[in-house]
Write a protein that holds these residues in place. Structure first.
Motif, PDB file in Angstrom:
ATOM      1  N   GLY A  28       0.838  -1.327   0.037  1.00  0.00           N
ATOM      2  CA  GLY A  28      -0.022  -0.002  -0.011  1.00  0.00           C
ATOM      3  C   GLY A  28       0.898   1.236   0.172  1.00  0.00           C
ATOM      4  N   LEU A  29       0.320   2.364  -0.251  1.00  0.00           N
ATOM      5  CA  LEU A  29       1.054   3.609  -0.461  1.00  0.00           C
ATOM      6  C   LEU A  29       1.269   4.188   0.979  1.00  0.00           C
ATOM      7  CD1 LEU A  29       1.945   5.800  -2.726  1.00  0.00           C
ATOM      8  CD2 LEU A  29      -0.354   6.847  -2.324  1.00  0.00           C
ATOM      9  N   ASN A  30       2.594   4.747   1.012  1.00  0.00           N
ATOM     10  CA  ASN A  30       2.619   5.547   2.330  1.00  0.00           C
ATOM     11  C   ASN A  30       1.634   6.433   2.704  1.00  0.00           C
ATOM     12  OD1 ASN A  30       3.745   7.462   4.036  1.00  0.00           O
ATOM     13  ND2 ASN A  30       5.912   7.430   3.379  1.00  0.00           N
ATOM     14  N   PRO A  31       1.214   5.997   3.963  1.00  0.00           N
ATOM     15  CA  PRO A  31       0.053   7.015   4.302  1.00  0.00           C
ATOM     16  C   PRO A  31       0.093   8.356   3.917  1.00  0.00           C
ATOM     17  CG  PRO A  31       0.342   5.379   6.033  1.00  0.00           C
ATOM     18  CD  PRO A  31       1.643   5.138   4.960  1.00  0.00           C
ATOM     19  N   LEU A  32       1.380   8.961   4.280  1.00  0.00           N
ATOM     20  CA  LEU A  32       1.589  10.419   4.147  1.00  0.00           C
ATOM     21  C   LEU A  32       1.363  10.771   2.701  1.00  0.00           C
ATOM     22  CD1 LEU A  32       4.744  11.109   6.291  1.00  0.00           C
ATOM     23  CD2 LEU A  32       2.474  11.539   6.751  1.00  0.00           C
ATOM     24  N   LEU A  33       1.273   9.913   1.827  1.00  0.00           N
ATOM     25  CA  LEU A  33       1.243  10.398   0.431  1.00  0.00           C
ATOM     26  C   LEU A  33      -0.222  10.139   0.017  1.00  0.00           C
ATOM     27  CD1 LEU A  33       4.301   8.914  -1.035  1.00  0.00           C
ATOM     28  CD2 LEU A  33       4.137  11.104  -0.188  1.00  0.00           C
ATOM     29  N   ARG A  34      -1.048   9.845   0.732  1.00  0.00           N
ATOM     30  CA  ARG A  34      -2.578   9.645   0.638  1.00  0.00           C
ATOM     31  C   ARG A  34      -3.308  10.710   0.712  1.00  0.00           C
ATOM     32  NH1 ARG A  34      -3.934   3.402   2.148  1.00  0.00           N
ATOM     33  NH2 ARG A  34      -1.814   2.472   1.975  1.00  0.00           N
ATOM     34  N   HIS A  35      -2.988  11.802   0.077  1.00  0.00           N
ATOM     35  CA  HIS A  35      -3.482  13.204   0.163  1.00  0.00           C
ATOM     36  C   HIS A  35      -3.726  13.665  -1.077  1.00  0.00           C
ATOM     37  CE1 HIS A  35      -3.353  17.465   1.204  1.00  0.00           C
ATOM     38  NE2 HIS A  35      -4.200  17.141   2.157  1.00  0.00           N
ATOM     39  N   PHE A  36      -4.718  14.485  -1.223  1.00  0.00           N
ATOM     40  CA  PHE A  36      -5.130  15.004  -2.614  1.00  0.00           C
ATOM     41  C   PHE A  36      -3.801  16.083  -3.094  1.00  0.00           C
ATOM     42  CE2 PHE A  36      -6.522  18.711  -5.261  1.00  0.00           C
ATOM     43  CZ  PHE A  36      -7.045  18.041  -6.128  1.00  0.00           C
ATOM     44  N   GLY A  37      -3.110  16.689  -2.113  1.00  0.00           N
ATOM     45  CA  GLY A  37      -1.904  17.618  -2.620  1.00  0.00           C
ATOM     46  C   GLY A  37      -1.146  16.541  -3.114  1.00  0.00           C
ATOM     47  N   MET A  38      -0.853  15.545  -2.765  1.00  0.00           N
ATOM     48  CA  MET A  38       0.148  14.661  -3.347  1.00  0.00           C
ATOM     49  C   MET A  38      -0.046  14.173  -4.828  1.00  0.00           C
ATOM     50  SD  MET A  38       3.073  13.713  -1.879  1.00  0.00           S
ATOM     51  CE  MET A  38       3.311  15.230  -0.875  1.00  0.00           C
ATOM     52  N   ALA A  39      -1.398  14.467  -5.343  1.00  0.00           N
ATOM     53  CA  ALA A  39      -1.542  14.233  -6.778  1.00  0.00           C
ATOM     54  C   ALA A  39      -0.986  15.530  -7.505  1.00  0.00           C
ATOM     55  CB  ALA A  39      -3.104  14.325  -6.939  1.00  0.00           C
ATOM     56  N   ILE A  40      -0.834  16.475  -6.902  1.00  0.00           N
ATOM     57  CA  ILE A  40      -0.328  17.745  -7.718  1.00  0.00           C
ATOM     58  C   ILE A  40       1.005  18.306  -7.089  1.00  0.00           C
ATOM     59  CG2 ILE A  40      -0.942  19.988  -8.480  1.00  0.00           C
ATOM     60  CD1 ILE A  40      -3.770  19.503  -7.155  1.00  0.00           C
TER      61      ILE A  40
END
Lengths: 694, 162
Positions: free
Chosen positions: A183-195
């Protein structure tokens, strides 16, 4: 199948990049064959197509959950929503380097396509330099951080990741792989990480174009303003993406890291800020070369320094150097990255010095007045470089030197940066205020003083408003005054232009403003950028100097008071399961301002059962107004009944100005980079219709 | 002797952490007259000795929660902020503070960038002076409105549409 397609296309992309280098240089320098150079250009396009295939292969593998590919296994899991599967492409080292290589390949193809006809002399060399950088990163993808490696079970029972099938090995079962996927690093599971990462990467890789054209100018001997014309616009493109990446990174930290701030002076943040500083210095000093034919050598150093800083930042953050100089040595990509950065910098500097020693970078004019615009721009450049030195030293210099030569580990934190950088930022804002009213060539202090009178008066009046509003700290008022002066100069200069135009053409305000901007988008875009920086400056001062915080434990129904706010703990929702499998513990709070209910806040702690490393994330609850952010973090709670919980509360004054200032900065940059020659026909005709000399 | 006492204090504190921390559910709850804000004020000046670049007041690990609790106990024992910071530096090294306490490291950290910056400034000034010395006569700032005011020319060019 996807792994094979990805691997083969990446391999051929690598070969195409190497071919482009050889064909361009050999065709131009030795064979004098246009056909060969053209084939080099075509290899650039082929490289882009192949890298696109490669990235799409990995993206499809992520979306269709091909867990046999070790990268897919390490950054995704069956419970993850599609959105995070998509962003997982840059969720770990191998995928992000592939994505980085793809973006660089796209930039290279774009720059080649747009400049092929207009820059025929520079293009072969520019292609060679651009593709050398692309080839390096594609090579790292292929030989060191391959995202297309697959899991294999060896006859001995060991499980290994390899691009090719080891002798006698079999693939693990799909069900077993899906069950154990990270699974993806939890800190990267954020909308901001898409941009945020794509913006930052675009900013980083975008600087390869100005770098390559500068190097092409040095290598070809075409040291006219051709390379400047091309590189300035591409540098602006890269700069706006880098700015956006930094601002979004700050927003992500504010939302996700749960410490009430947006900039922690962390080496990784600082590493991304360093190229921005030199790039900004370049965008200012390049104007001097365009207008006055000065600072030719200096501009070469800046543009090459910017890209060198990009590569250093990449090396420092990906090699483990940030953690320790010794972990860099253990990192697989550490030495290749370091060697590449070192070689690139040495070759570039040698080329500059060689051309300079032959007198080919001689300036057309000298500095004539200390108050001329070029002199102030030189000073501005010096401050940017000083900031670079101070931040580089704090992030990398002192920690590395102390570890290598003094046998001790030190971390220079906010304490250091808040002691060293403020004088430099103050000087920078003063220059932002003064430089726009100075003149090119000879200038006098008296003339500049006259032009500064109105902005100074407006800045003083604005500071007076802060005093009326209750700000009494001298330091803060001084800071606000300096920052506001820069903003008022930008506004007054624009208004002065509008009013003058109105007087001449009898236009309404809006028409005058639009006409002024379309006539000189660079200048007025620049003013808008300065205004954006001013707004950011106000936000930084407010949120840094006047932040309030408290931490208290509340029983259900109890309240805490901070400033004009009152916060009540209403209850707790434990073990809420989200769609992506995360377990959420949510506190329910009610916020009152002056006794009136203004918001319900739900700070929470997310727990990711499948994640191996960092498996929890703190999500703050926030109530935002123009004036401030009320920001609350759930620190802890009574585990069984949640009858009491501990909250950390911040009031961050003016913090939202940072994000709004960022938006203004982006719009200003787009305006400044807008090519005049591509103005709409309607606008051009309108401009032509204006009587000459009116 | 003072040093020995400090070690004894630290030992006592550690024993208390292990025994008390297990029984405390809300690990950052208040104890005695020491508030969370008092603890955080000191914790914000200390960096986690384990994690990179995270201050103790914001670090979410169990180890940092223990260290925060240790700060609380030290405050209860009457230690000052300075003593607590010194104690952490003594045990974990200068990496736990944002700027080293050790005089040599502190000087290295804070003075070096200014020396480099001064070096850059002197070099730039030298290069400019040398170039100007080699150039034709210096043009003085002019007050002649017809030739000197490029800024006005530029401005008028903008508004005129020429």
């Amino acid at each position: 199948m996807l792994a094979e397609i990805g691997l083969i296309s990446t391999l051929f992309a690598f070969i195409a990049a190497l071919y482009a280098i050889v064909a361009s240089v050999y065709g131009e320098r030795f064979a004098h064959s246009r056909a060969l150079v053209t084939s080099g250009r075509n290899a650039v396009y082929l490289n882009f197509v192949l890298m696109t295939v490669s990235v799409i292969s990995l993206q499809i593998a992520l979306m269709t959950q091909q867990y046999q590919i070790s990268y897919v296994w390490s950054v995704s899991s069956p419970s993850m929503p599609d959105f995070f599967r998509f962003t997982a492409l840059w969720g770990s080292q191998a995928g992000s380097i592939l994505f980085w290589s793809f973006l660089m390949s796209a930039f290279t193809a774009g720059a080649t396509f747009l400049n092929w006809k207009s820059q025929r002399r520079l293009m072969p060399y520019a292609i060679a330099y651009m593709m050398a950088v692309v080839a390096f990163f594609v090579g790292v993808t292929l030989f060191i951080e391959n995202p297309f490696d697959r899991w294999w079970i060896l006859p001995t029972g060991d499980v290994v990741a390899s691009a090719f099938i080891p002798v006698g090995a079999v693939a693990p079962s799909a069900a077993q792989l899906a069950e154990t996927a990270n699974g993806l690093n939890p800190l990267l599971r954020h909308f901001g990480m898409a941009i945020h990462p794509p913006m930052l990467y675009l900013g980083f890789v975008g600087f390869v174009i100005p770098f390559a054209f500068a190097m092409a100018a040095l290598a070809s001997g075409d040291l006219s303003t051709n390379w400047i014309k091309v590189s300035r616009r591409w540098a602006l493109v890269a700069w706006v993406f880098l700015s956006l990446g930094l601002i979004l990174g700050g927003r992500w930290a504010y939302d996700v890291l749960g410490w009430g701030g947006y900039w922690g002076w962390d080496p990784v943040e600082n590493a991304a800020f360093l190229p921005w500083l030199i790039g900004t210095a370049y965008l200012h000093s390049v104007m001097i070369q365009e207008k006055r034919g000065m600072l030719k050598t200096w501009n070469m150093f800046l543009v090459i320094g910017t890209f060198s800083a990009v590569i250093f930042a990449t090396f420092a953050t990906r090699s483990g150097l940030v953690d320790s100089v010794h972990s860099f040595a253990r990192s697989e990509i550490g030495f290749p990255m370091f060697a590449f950065w070192f070689l690139l910098t040495i070759v570039s500097v040698w080329l500059i010095l060689w051309r300079s020693s032959r007198g080919e970078l001689k300036d057309d004019h000298q500095l004539k007045s200390l108050f001329s615009r070029e002199a102030l721009f030189v000073l501005n450049n010096f401050v940017f470089i000083a900031l670079f030195v101070a931040i580089f030293w704090g992030s990398f210099g002192a920690p590395i030197i102390s570890e290598l030569f003094m046998n001790t580990n030190i971390t220079l934190g906010a304490d250091y940066f808040l002691q060293v950088t403020p004088p430099l930022f103050i000087l920078l804002f003063i220059l932002m205020g003064v430089a726009p009213v100075s003149a090119w060539g000879a200038a006098s202090l008296a003339r500049m003083g006259r032009a500064m009178l109105i902005p100074l008066a407006l800045a003083a009046a604005s500071v007076g408003l802060f005093v009326v509003g209750g700000v009494t700290e001298i330091g803060a008022l001084f800071g606000y005054g300096i920052v506001l002066l820069a903003g008022w100069v930008a506004i007054v200069e624009t208004v002065r232009g509008i009013l003058a135009r109105q007087r001449v053409h009898q236009e309404n305000l809006l028409t005058s403003l639009l006409a002024l901007i379309t006539r000189n988008p660079r200048r007025y875009g620049g003013y808008l950028i300065h205004l954006g920086i001013t707004v950011i400056g106000l936000g930084v001062i407010g949120s840094t100097l006047f932040q309030q915080e408290t931490q208290q434990t509340l029983a259900v129904g109890e309240t805490l008071n901070i400033g004009i706010y009152e916060l009540r703990y209403d209850g707790f929702l434990a073990n809420q399961i989200a769609e992506d499998g995360r377990v959420m513990d949510i506190a329910e709070l009610t916020l009152f301002r002056d006794g009136v209910e203004v918001a319900h806040l739900r700070p929470r702690r997310d727990f990711f059962p499948e994640a191996t490393d960092m498996n929890s994330m703190t999500i703050a609850g926030a109530h935002s107004t123009v004036e401030n952010d009320f920001y609350v973090i759930l620190v802890n709670w009574e585990q069984i009944s949640a009858s009491s919980a501990t909250f950390k509360v911040y009031i961050n004054p003016l913090i939202n100005l940072i994000w709004w200032g960022g938006l203004i900065l982006i719009v200003g940059t787009m305006l400044a980079g807008y090519p005049r020659e591509t103005m709409p026909i309607r606008v051009r005709e309108k401009l032509r219709a204006v009587p000459q000399g009116a | 002797m003072r040093q020995l006492m400090k070690y004894v204090q630290v030992l006592i504190a550690l024993v208390m952490i292990v025994s008390i921390a297990r029984t405390v559910n809300a690990q950052d709850g208040t104890t005695g007259a020491i508030t969370d804000d008092m603890v955080n004020a000191i914790a914000a000046k200390l960096y986690c000795p384990v994690c990179e670049n995270i201050t103790l007041d914001t670090c979410g690990t169990a180890a940092c929660a223990d260290w925060r609790y240790e700060i609380r106990l030290q405050l209860e024992q009457g230690m000052t902020e300075e003593q607590i910071v010194e104690d952490f530096v003594h045990r974990f090294g200068d990496r736990v503070v944002g700027t080293p306490l050790d005089p040599a490291l502190r000087a290295l950290s804070l003075v070096t960038p200014w020396i480099i910056i001064a070096g850059v400034l002197v070099t730039v000034a030298y290069i400019i002076t040398r170039r100007n010395a080699n150039a034709p006569a210096l043009v003085q700032p002019s007050n002649d409105e017809t030739t000197g005011n490029r800024y006005q020319d530029m401005f008028e060019q903008d508004i005129s549409g020429s």
